[in-house]
Design an enzyme around this catalytic site. Structure first.
Site, PDB file in Angstrom:
ATOM      1  N   LYS A  55       0.856  -1.187   0.000  1.00  0.00           N
ATOM      2  CA  LYS A  55       0.000   0.000   0.000  1.00  0.00           C
ATOM      3  C   LYS A  55       0.889   1.233   0.000  1.00  0.00           C
ATOM      4  O   LYS A  55       1.806   1.345   0.808  1.00  0.00           O
ATOM      5  CB  LYS A  55      -0.883  -0.002   1.255  1.00  0.00           C
ATOM      6  CG  LYS A  55      -1.825   1.187   1.364  1.00  0.00           C
ATOM      7  CD  LYS A  55      -3.073   0.991   0.553  1.00  0.00           C
ATOM      8  CE  LYS A  55      -4.101   2.066   0.859  1.00  0.00           C
ATOM      9  NZ  LYS A  55      -5.341   1.870   0.094  1.00  0.00           N
ATOM     10  N   HIS A 173      -0.417   2.745  29.047  1.00  0.00           N
ATOM     11  CA  HIS A 173      -0.812   2.515  27.658  1.00  0.00           C
ATOM     12  C   HIS A 173       0.062   1.444  27.010  1.00  0.00           C
ATOM     13  O   HIS A 173      -0.380   0.773  26.069  1.00  0.00           O
ATOM     14  CB  HIS A 173      -0.754   3.822  26.858  1.00  0.00           C
ATOM     15  CG  HIS A 173       0.616   4.270  26.498  1.00  0.00           C
ATOM     16  ND1 HIS A 173       1.405   5.044  27.322  1.00  0.00           N
ATOM     17  CD2 HIS A 173       1.371   4.050  25.381  1.00  0.00           C
ATOM     18  CE1 HIS A 173       2.562   5.293  26.736  1.00  0.00           C
ATOM     19  NE2 HIS A 173       2.568   4.698  25.575  1.00  0.00           N
ATOM     20  N   LYS A 275      31.474  12.197  16.421  1.00  0.00           N
ATOM     21  CA  LYS A 275      31.289  13.526  15.829  1.00  0.00           C
ATOM     22  C   LYS A 275      29.822  13.948  15.791  1.00  0.00           C
ATOM     23  O   LYS A 275      29.514  15.107  15.536  1.00  0.00           O
ATOM     24  CB  LYS A 275      31.897  13.570  14.431  1.00  0.00           C
ATOM     25  CG  LYS A 275      31.210  12.659  13.432  1.00  0.00           C
ATOM     26  CD  LYS A 275      31.989  12.557  12.124  1.00  0.00           C
ATOM     27  CE  LYS A 275      32.098  13.881  11.417  1.00  0.00           C
ATOM     28  NZ  LYS A 275      32.802  13.738  10.117  1.00  0.00           N
TER      29      LYS A 275
END
Length: 499
Positions: A55, A173, A275
Site C-alpha cells: 500500500k 498505555h 562527531k
C-alpha cells in the site's frame, strides 16, 4: 506469489561499477530478502522488491510510505483505525490550531522509520548481526502498534484522569498496547508466528517500567529501535519530535537522518559516531523545549485540567474507567467521549457539560502564577496540592476551598531525570574502530546546563473572581516553604483587582 516459497526474483547490486546478482525469496506472506538496495535520491534506502503488493501512502513528514500486506491486516481493523480519533497532542490543538495530527499518522511514521532503521543495519552489518526477516517483521510491527493502547487525549487519560478515579492506578498505555495486539490477532484471525508476536510485545514494553529487567534475549539492539529503555534514542522520538514541531509551527534543527545513517551496533548496542554527539544532544534538548513551550503551555494545561475534571464528573454515569479492563471495550474509547458528554440528554452529566461549555467559550481556569522548584529542594520535592494552597491563605477576605484551586506539577527533563542522557549513550570514533565509549559533560561543552531537570509548580483559579485570593495564597505558600517568593514575576495588579 506472496506465499510460494519456491518463488524467487533476481536483484542486482551495483558496487564499484559492477553489478552482483542476489536472490530474494518470499515466504509466509512476507518478504524475505538477502539484500536491501538503496536509492541515492532519498535519505534512507528503500527496498527494491516489487512494491505492487504494498500500500502506497504519502506522509507529510516522511514522504512516500509503503505498507506490506501483513501490516495492512493490522491497519485495516477498527481497532487501529480508532487512532484517527486520538489526537497526538491531546488538547494542544486548542492553543496551537495546527496540532490536529493523530496517533494514526504517528504510528505509520514510526512503522516506516523502524523499518528503515532495521534495513539500514541489515545492509551494513546483516551477516555480522544475523538479522533475518522475522527480526525485520517484528521491529516494523512493534513500530506500528506501539501506541495502539493510548486512551482519550493520550497521556492525560493515563497520568491525570485514571489516578483521580482509581486509587493507586498503575495502568499504562504500553501494557494496554500489548493486550490490544493479542486482541486484534485473535479477533481478526491474523496469521502470524506466535514468536513474532511475543517479540513485538517485548519491544513495545522495552522502555516502560514493565520491561523485563533480567532478559536473556538475543539481539537486544533490536529492542532499542522503537522504544529504547537504555539510551532514550529511538524512532518513536524521531517521528514525534519532527511531526509535533511542524504541526505547531516551531523550528527544528534536529536531524534524525544523520543518526540513522551512521548508527552502528557494537556489543549488542546501537552506538553513534562521536562527531554526532551534538545531534544527540539536540534530540534531547528539542524534546525538552517541546515540553516547555507546547505540551505544558499554561493554557494547554488549563484546558487539560478542565477536561480531566469533566471526565471525572462523568465517570460514574458513563463508567469510563471500566473500559480499561477489557480490550474489546477499550478500543471504543477515544477523544469523541467529549462529544458524547456534550450531547447526552441526561441530568447526570450537567456538571461535565458545563465545564466543556466553558472550554468552548474560552472561559478557562485562570492561570495565577508559577515557580521553578529551587535546585537544592528538587531531590526531596513532593507534589504541591490544592490543599497546600488553601491552607496558606491568610485570614480575611474570601475563604478558599480546595475545589476552587487547581495545581499542576510539571517535570521537564532530558529523558533521564536529573542526569545528562548523553552519559547513557555510547559512541565510536570511526568505522575502523572497535571501541565504544561515553562522552562526559566536560568534553562536550561548558555551555551545557548545570541541571538537567526542571520542576514547575503552576496554580490556577477555577473562578475568575478568586484569582487574586488564589495568587496571594500561592505567594504565601512559597514564603512558608522556601522563605522567598520563588515565582518569576509578581502577580499582575489586574488579577488582584478581581477580588
Amino acid at each position: 506469489m506472496l506465499c510460494n516459497p519456491n518463488h524467487t526474483h533476481d536483484f542486482f547490486k551495483k558496487k564499484k561499477g559492477q553489478y552482483s546478482r542476489y536472490k530474494v525469496s518470499k515466504t509466509m506472506g512476507a518478504y524475505c530478502q538477502d539484500y536491501q538496495m538503496f536509492d541515492n535520491n532519498n535519505y534512507m534506502g528503500r527496498s527494491s522488491y516489487d512494491l505492487r503488493f504494498s500500500k502506497h501512502l504519502y506522509d507529510n513528514v516522511h514522504g512516500n510510505i509503503y505498507v506490506d500486506p501483513l501490516f495492512l491486516k493490522f491497519i485495516d481493523t477498527e481497532q487501529f483505525q480508532r487512532l484517527r480519533d486520538l489526537k497526538q497532542l491531546g488538547a494542544t490543538h486548542m492553543v496551537y490550531p495546527g496540532a490536529m495530527h493523530s496517533r494514526f499518522e504517528h504510528s505509520l511514521g514510526v512503522y516506516w522509520l523502524a523499518g528503515e532503521a532495521v534495513h539500514k543495519l541489515k545492509a551494513q552489518q546483516g551477516l555480522e548481526l544475523d538479522i533475518d526477516n522475522f527480526d525485520v517483521q517484528a521491529v516494523k510491527l512493534a513500530g506500528l502498534m506501539h501506541d495502539i493502547g493510548h486512551g482519550p487525549f493520550s497521556h492525560l487519560f493515563e497520568r491525570e484522569f485514571l489516578p483521580r478515579v482509581i486509587r493507586g492506578s498503575k495502568w499504562s498505555h504500553e501494557r494496554m498496547s500489548v493486550e490490544m495486539v493479542d486482541y486484534i490477532v485473535d479477533e481478526h484471525n491474523i496469521e502470524i508466528e506466535s514468536d513474532t508476536i511475543k517479540r513485538v510485545k517485548e519491544m513495545i514494553l522495552a522502555s516502560s517500567g514493565f520491561a523485563s529487567k533480567n532478559s536473556t534475549r538475543e539481539k537486544k539492539f533490536l529492542y532499542d529501535i522503537v522504544a529504547n529503555g537504555r539510551t532514550g534514542i529511538d524512532v518513536d522520538k524521531f517521528d514525534y519530535i519532527i511531526r509535533d514541531c511542524r504541526a505547531c509551527g516551531l523550528g527544528c534543527n534536529f536531524q534524525f537522518q544523520r543518526l540513522m545513517e551512521t548508527m552502528r551496533v557494537m556489543d549488542d548496542e546501537i552506538c553513534y559516531r562521536a562527531k554526532d554527539y551534538l545531534t544527540v544532544q539536540k534530540l534531547f534538548a528539542t524534546r525538552a523545549d517541546l515540553y516547555r513551550t507546547v505540551y505544558t503551555h499554561s493554557k494547554v494545561k488549563a484546558i487539560e485540567l478542565m477536561i480531566v475534571d469533566a471526565l471525572v464528573q462523568a465517570n460514574d454515569y458513563l463508567e469510563i474507567a471500566s473500559h480499561i479492563q477489557d480490550p474489546s471495550q477499550y478500543w471504543k474509547l477515544d477523544d469523541t467521549i467529549i462529544k458524547t458528554i456534550e450531547t447526552a440528554p441526561v441530568q447526570e452529566l450537567k456538571e461535565s457539560k458545563d465545564l466543556l461549555l466553558r472550554i468552548r467559550r474560552r472561559d478557562l481556569y485562570q492561570f495565577c502564577n508559577e515557580y521553578s522548584v529551587p535546585k537544592d529542594n528538587m531531590e526531596n520535592f513532593k507534589d504541591v496540592t490544592a490543599q497546600d494552597i488553601v491552607c496558606s491563605q491568610r485570614n480575611g477576605g474570601k475563604t478558599l476551598r480546595e475545589e476552587d484551586v487547581a495545581v499542576s506539577n510539571i517535570r521537564i527533563d532530558l529523558s533521564r531525570g536529573s542526569n545528562n542522557p548523553l552519559t547513557c549513550v555510547n559512541f565510536f570514533k570511526d568505522y575502523d574502530s572497535d571501541e565504544k565509549f561515553p562522552i562526559s559533560d566536560d568534553k562536550i561543552s561548558h555551555l551545557l546546563p548545570t541541571s538537567y531537570q526542571d520542576m514547575i509548580v503552576r496554580v490556577y483559579s477555577k473562578k475568575a473572581e478568586l484569582v487574586g485570593v488564589v495568587s496571594e495564597a500561592f505567594e504565601n505558600f512559597q514564603l512558608k516553604t522556601y522563605g522567598i517568593k520563588a515565582q518569576v514575576h509578581a502577580t499582575p495588579q489586574k488579577k488582584k483587582r478581581r477580588v
